[in-house]
Motif scaffolding. Structure first.
Motif, PDB file in Angstrom:
ATOM      1  N   THR A  35      40.762  21.305  25.327  1.00  0.00           N
ATOM      2  CA  THR A  35      41.972  22.092  25.104  1.00  0.00           C
ATOM      3  C   THR A  35      41.689  23.553  25.464  1.00  0.00           C
ATOM      4  OG1 THR A  35      41.425  22.680  22.824  1.00  0.00           O
ATOM      5  CG2 THR A  35      42.567  20.570  23.183  1.00  0.00           C
ATOM      6  N   PRO A  36      42.736  24.349  25.672  1.00  0.00           N
ATOM      7  CA  PRO A  36      42.496  25.780  25.936  1.00  0.00           C
ATOM      8  C   PRO A  36      41.693  26.463  24.830  1.00  0.00           C
ATOM      9  CG  PRO A  36      44.746  25.192  26.522  1.00  0.00           C
ATOM     10  CD  PRO A  36      44.157  23.988  25.851  1.00  0.00           C
ATOM     11  N   ASP A  37      41.958  26.134  23.573  1.00  0.00           N
ATOM     12  CA  ASP A  37      41.201  26.739  22.476  1.00  0.00           C
ATOM     13  C   ASP A  37      39.732  26.320  22.526  1.00  0.00           C
ATOM     14  OD1 ASP A  37      43.320  28.156  21.463  1.00  0.00           O
ATOM     15  OD2 ASP A  37      43.814  26.699  19.901  1.00  0.00           O
ATOM     16  N   ALA A  38      39.486  25.054  22.856  1.00  0.00           N
ATOM     17  CA  ALA A  38      38.102  24.586  22.963  1.00  0.00           C
ATOM     18  C   ALA A  38      37.384  25.290  24.101  1.00  0.00           C
ATOM     19  CB  ALA A  38      38.076  23.077  23.172  1.00  0.00           C
ATOM     20  N   ASP A  70      32.773  32.110  12.108  1.00  0.00           N
ATOM     21  CA  ASP A  70      34.093  32.601  12.506  1.00  0.00           C
ATOM     22  C   ASP A  70      34.883  31.591  13.328  1.00  0.00           C
ATOM     23  OD1 ASP A  70      33.675  35.015  11.262  1.00  0.00           O
ATOM     24  OD2 ASP A  70      33.195  36.127  13.102  1.00  0.00           O
ATOM     25  N   ARG A  71      34.202  30.748  14.092  1.00  0.00           N
ATOM     26  CA  ARG A  71      34.899  29.916  15.072  1.00  0.00           C
ATOM     27  C   ARG A  71      35.071  28.463  14.666  1.00  0.00           C
ATOM     28  NH1 ARG A  71      32.825  34.149  17.066  1.00  0.00           N
ATOM     29  NH2 ARG A  71      33.829  35.278  18.793  1.00  0.00           N
ATOM     30  N   MET A  72      34.506  28.091  13.549  1.00  0.00           N
ATOM     31  CA  MET A  72      34.666  26.721  13.081  1.00  0.00           C
ATOM     32  C   MET A  72      35.306  26.707  11.698  1.00  0.00           C
ATOM     33  SD  MET A  72      30.998  25.110  14.274  1.00  0.00           S
ATOM     34  CE  MET A  72      31.201  23.646  13.239  1.00  0.00           C
ATOM     35  N   LEU A  73      36.208  25.764  11.505  1.00  0.00           N
ATOM     36  CA  LEU A  73      36.791  25.523  10.201  1.00  0.00           C
ATOM     37  C   LEU A  73      35.986  24.442   9.500  1.00  0.00           C
ATOM     38  CD1 LEU A  73      40.566  25.388  11.201  1.00  0.00           C
ATOM     39  CD2 LEU A  73      39.337  27.324  10.201  1.00  0.00           C
ATOM     40  N   PHE A  74      35.794  24.589   8.202  1.00  0.00           N
ATOM     41  CA  PHE A  74      35.097  23.530   7.475  1.00  0.00           C
ATOM     42  C   PHE A  74      36.043  22.352   7.272  1.00  0.00           C
ATOM     43  CE2 PHE A  74      33.826  21.038   3.881  1.00  0.00           C
ATOM     44  CZ  PHE A  74      32.476  20.858   4.104  1.00  0.00           C
ATOM     45  N   ARG A  75      35.606  21.200   7.762  1.00  0.00           N
ATOM     46  CA  ARG A  75      36.353  19.960   7.567  1.00  0.00           C
ATOM     47  C   ARG A  75      35.341  18.829   7.387  1.00  0.00           C
ATOM     48  NH1 ARG A  75      39.665  23.259   7.165  1.00  0.00           N
ATOM     49  NH2 ARG A  75      41.715  23.456   8.173  1.00  0.00           N
ATOM     50  N   ASP A  76      35.644  17.896   6.518  1.00  0.00           N
ATOM     51  CA  ASP A  76      34.775  16.746   6.308  1.00  0.00           C
ATOM     52  C   ASP A  76      34.764  15.850   7.538  1.00  0.00           C
ATOM     53  OD1 ASP A  76      33.943  17.389   3.713  1.00  0.00           O
ATOM     54  OD2 ASP A  76      35.759  16.520   2.834  1.00  0.00           O
ATOM     55  N   ASP A  85      29.835  10.047   7.900  1.00  0.00           N
ATOM     56  CA  ASP A  85      28.727  10.967   8.157  1.00  0.00           C
ATOM     57  C   ASP A  85      28.449  10.987   9.651  1.00  0.00           C
ATOM     58  OD1 ASP A  85      26.672  12.739   7.740  1.00  0.00           O
ATOM     59  OD2 ASP A  85      25.210  11.233   7.121  1.00  0.00           O
ATOM     60  N   TYR A  86      28.735  12.123  10.290  1.00  0.00           N
ATOM     61  CA  TYR A  86      28.548  12.266  11.728  1.00  0.00           C
ATOM     62  C   TYR A  86      27.927  13.629  11.994  1.00  0.00           C
ATOM     63  CZ  TYR A  86      29.619  12.312  16.741  1.00  0.00           C
ATOM     64  OH  TYR A  86      29.528  12.358  18.106  1.00  0.00           O
ATOM     65  N   TRP A  87      26.811  13.661  12.710  1.00  0.00           N
ATOM     66  CA  TRP A  87      26.150  14.909  13.071  1.00  0.00           C
ATOM     67  C   TRP A  87      26.534  15.260  14.509  1.00  0.00           C
ATOM     68  CZ3 TRP A  87      20.470  15.396  10.970  1.00  0.00           C
ATOM     69  CH2 TRP A  87      20.479  15.202   9.587  1.00  0.00           C
ATOM     70  N   ALA A  88      27.256  16.342  14.667  1.00  0.00           N
ATOM     71  CA  ALA A  88      27.760  16.740  15.983  1.00  0.00           C
ATOM     72  C   ALA A  88      26.790  17.673  16.696  1.00  0.00           C
ATOM     73  CB  ALA A  88      29.110  17.439  15.835  1.00  0.00           C
ATOM     74  N   THR A  89      26.782  17.601  18.010  1.00  0.00           N
ATOM     75  CA  THR A  89      26.083  18.584  18.818  1.00  0.00           C
ATOM     76  C   THR A  89      26.903  19.875  18.823  1.00  0.00           C
ATOM     77  OG1 THR A  89      27.222  17.932  20.839  1.00  0.00           O
ATOM     78  CG2 THR A  89      25.157  16.775  20.321  1.00  0.00           C
ATOM     79  N   PRO A  90      26.308  21.004  19.204  1.00  0.00           N
ATOM     80  CA  PRO A  90      27.081  22.254  19.263  1.00  0.00           C
ATOM     81  C   PRO A  90      28.324  22.147  20.143  1.00  0.00           C
ATOM     82  CG  PRO A  90      24.746  22.740  19.414  1.00  0.00           C
ATOM     83  CD  PRO A  90      24.870  21.244  19.466  1.00  0.00           C
ATOM     84  N   ILE A  91      28.211  21.489  21.290  1.00  0.00           N
ATOM     85  CA  ILE A  91      29.365  21.403  22.187  1.00  0.00           C
ATOM     86  C   ILE A  91      30.470  20.562  21.564  1.00  0.00           C
ATOM     87  CG2 ILE A  91      28.716  19.365  23.556  1.00  0.00           C
ATOM     88  CD1 ILE A  91      29.835  22.625  25.148  1.00  0.00           C
ATOM     89  N   GLU A  92      30.114  19.496  20.840  1.00  0.00           N
ATOM     90  CA  GLU A  92      31.129  18.692  20.149  1.00  0.00           C
ATOM     91  C   GLU A  92      31.822  19.514  19.071  1.00  0.00           C
ATOM     92  OE1 GLU A  92      29.762  14.097  19.981  1.00  0.00           O
ATOM     93  OE2 GLU A  92      28.386  15.501  18.993  1.00  0.00           O
ATOM     94  N   ALA A  93      31.032  20.262  18.298  1.00  0.00           N
ATOM     95  CA  ALA A  93      31.600  21.053  17.213  1.00  0.00           C
ATOM     96  C   ALA A  93      32.536  22.131  17.742  1.00  0.00           C
ATOM     97  CB  ALA A  93      30.480  21.675  16.392  1.00  0.00           C
ATOM     98  N   LEU A  94      32.148  22.780  18.837  1.00  0.00           N
ATOM     99  CA  LEU A  94      33.002  23.830  19.385  1.00  0.00           C
ATOM    100  C   LEU A  94      34.245  23.261  20.038  1.00  0.00           C
ATOM    101  CD1 LEU A  94      30.311  26.258  20.822  1.00  0.00           C
ATOM    102  CD2 LEU A  94      31.836  26.671  18.877  1.00  0.00           C
ATOM    103  N   LYS A  96      35.859  20.700  18.910  1.00  0.00           N
ATOM    104  CA  LYS A  96      36.736  20.411  17.778  1.00  0.00           C
ATOM    105  C   LYS A  96      37.178  21.682  17.057  1.00  0.00           C
ATOM    106  CE  LYS A  96      36.746  15.807  17.678  1.00  0.00           C
ATOM    107  NZ  LYS A  96      37.983  14.992  17.715  1.00  0.00           N
ATOM    108  N   GLY A  97      36.296  22.690  17.045  1.00  0.00           N
ATOM    109  CA  GLY A  97      36.581  23.892  16.274  1.00  0.00           C
ATOM    110  C   GLY A  97      36.508  23.665  14.786  1.00  0.00           C
ATOM    111  N   ALA A  98      35.819  22.603  14.394  1.00  0.00           N
ATOM    112  CA  ALA A  98      35.728  22.238  12.981  1.00  0.00           C
ATOM    113  C   ALA A  98      34.509  21.350  12.776  1.00  0.00           C
ATOM    114  CB  ALA A  98      36.998  21.509  12.532  1.00  0.00           C
TER     115      ALA A  98
END
Length: 209
Positions: A35-38, A70-76, A85-94, A96-98
């Motif tokens: 997405t544009p935000d991602a 600042d750039r990620m929202l906390f979400r379960d 339980d899922y451990w994301a890589t940095p690129i996955e987390a960014l 999603k932004g969460a």
């Protein structure tokens, strides 16, 4: 490319640039168009990396901690990934932004390693967060092997010594080189290899992919 990056992550200097053209192409193949935000978050991550190569380690800790807070929202995980339980890589987390606490910690750890902070100064530490009454994950930074570590936490932008974080009880810590348990004297004891942590190995496999 990702295999070579992973080898750098686990041993040696991480000063070489990551090829974000390749990263973006590969991640779009894996996860679909961003997405544009991602795209904006990933571009800002690339800018952070480019602008941080000559910073002192303490300054890196502050900028990297603040960036992801600042750039990620906390979400379960169940909300973000539809898994318990899922451990994301940095690129996955960014993208999603969460993410949850593990995702913040992993993103900060891999970013700091890429920026040249030595592996023996960084650990990912599982703690019990007393105020939340739940398991939690942070990054801990050891200026020297016997130092009180500094804590990088998504719950606060303030980086504090572990002795000032009386709301956190350490359970175990790990990095690419080992697994540690807290000792009775307050020191940490290396008890094995982090290869026994299946979620950690899953993240490294995704980094290679």
């Amino acid at each position: 490319f990702f295999i070579s990056c992973l080898l750098f992550l686990l041993a040696g200097s991480l000063r070489a640039d990551w090829d974000f053209i390749t990263i973006n192409q590969r991640t779009e193949q894996l996860y679909g168009p961003a997405t544009p935000d991602a795209r904006r978050r990933i571009d800002e991550w690339q800018t952070l990396l480019a602008n941080s190569l000559n910073k002192e380690e303490k300054a890196l800790l502050s900028s990297v901690n603040q960036f992801f807070n600042d750039r990620m929202l906390f979400r379960d995980d169940i909300v973000v990934w539809n898994q318990e339980d899922y451990w994301a890589t940095p690129i996955e987390a960014l993208r999603k932004g969460a993410g949850d606490c593990e995702d913040y910690a992993l993103a900060k750890y891999f970013t700091l390693r890429h920026l040249g902070v030595p592996a023996d100064k960084l650990r990912i530490t599982y703690v019990k967060a007393l105020r939340l009454n739940k398991a939690h994950m942070v990054v801990t930074y050891y200026p020297t092997p016997t130092s009180i570590p500094l804590v990088l936490d998504n719950l606060t932008d303030k980086i504090q010594p572990a002795t000032e974080r009386t709301d956190l009880i350490p359970v175990y810590a790990f990095n690419g080189g080992g697994l540690w348990l807290p000792g009775a004297s307050g020191s940490n004891k290396r008890v094995g290899d982090s290869k026994r942590l299946s979620r950690w190995q899953d993240v490294l496999t995704k980094m290679r992919a």
